[in-house]
Design a protein around this motif. Structure first.
Motif, PDB file in Angstrom:
ATOM      1  N   TYR A  69       0.927  -1.179   0.109  1.00 38.33           N
ATOM      2  CA  TYR A  69       0.109   0.074  -0.028  1.00 38.33           C
ATOM      3  C   TYR A  69       0.860   1.184  -0.209  1.00 38.33           C
ATOM      4  CZ  TYR A  69      -4.065  -2.740   1.102  1.00 38.33           C
ATOM      5  OH  TYR A  69      -5.175  -3.476   0.877  1.00 38.33           O
ATOM      6  N   TYR A  94      -1.418  -1.036  -4.241  1.00 35.58           N
ATOM      7  CA  TYR A  94      -2.686  -0.232  -3.886  1.00 35.58           C
ATOM      8  C   TYR A  94      -2.109   1.256  -3.640  1.00 35.58           C
ATOM      9  CZ  TYR A  94      -5.163  -4.357  -3.326  1.00 35.58           C
ATOM     10  OH  TYR A  94      -5.750  -5.671  -3.472  1.00 35.58           O
ATOM     11  N   GLY A 121      -6.135  -0.355  -7.044  1.00 32.52           N
ATOM     12  CA  GLY A 121      -4.919  -1.169  -7.055  1.00 32.52           C
ATOM     13  C   GLY A 121      -4.574  -1.887  -8.581  1.00 32.52           C
TER      14      GLY A 121
END
Length: 130
Positions: free
Chosen positions: A76, A112, A123
């Motif tokens: 992330y 993401y 993503g």
């Protein structure tokens, strides 16, 4: 497991404007590549990402600690996305080295671009190059 953010840099000097902005969906999914290499004999996964973030947001995106889910590494990249469609973007280059006892089992990276407020994400999945 260990990860090191080697670079987190804005790489454009002027505003980046998409040639056909009407075809772009925001937030823009990360452009990512991943491959194995062995610095000092340690198998390492090199992840390189390019992020397109509203040029009004001057704060570097952050990288959360990656998570292994079987043969997938989940990453992330966090930022604070304005809810309005940006007129221009900044382009951020992020480079990460990732190692673990099971890094050799990984065959894909799912990354993401995660908006912190409200928490949403966009993503992409890529296959790791051998």
């Amino acid at each position: 497991m260990a990860f090191t953010v080697l670079q987190n840099t804005k790489i454009n000097t002027g505003d980046f404007i998409f040639s056909y902005p009407e075809t772009v969906v925001y937030p823009v999914t990360p452009l990512v590549s991943a491959f194995f290499y062995s610095p000092n004999g340690v198998l390492t996964l090199k992840i390189r990402a390019t992020l397109y973030i509203n040029s009004e947001d001057q704060i570097n995106p952050t990288v959360e600690e990656p998570v292994e889910l079987g043969t997938t590494l989940q990453m992330y990249f966090d930022y604070d996305f304005s809810e309005e469609t940006p007129e221009s973007c900044n382009v951020w280059y992020i480079e990460v080295d990732y190692t673990s006892e099971t890094v050799g089992n990984l065959n894909e990276v799912v990354s993401y671009l995660k908006d912190l407020d409200p928490e949403t994400s966009k993503g992409t999945t890529i296959v790791v190059k051998p």
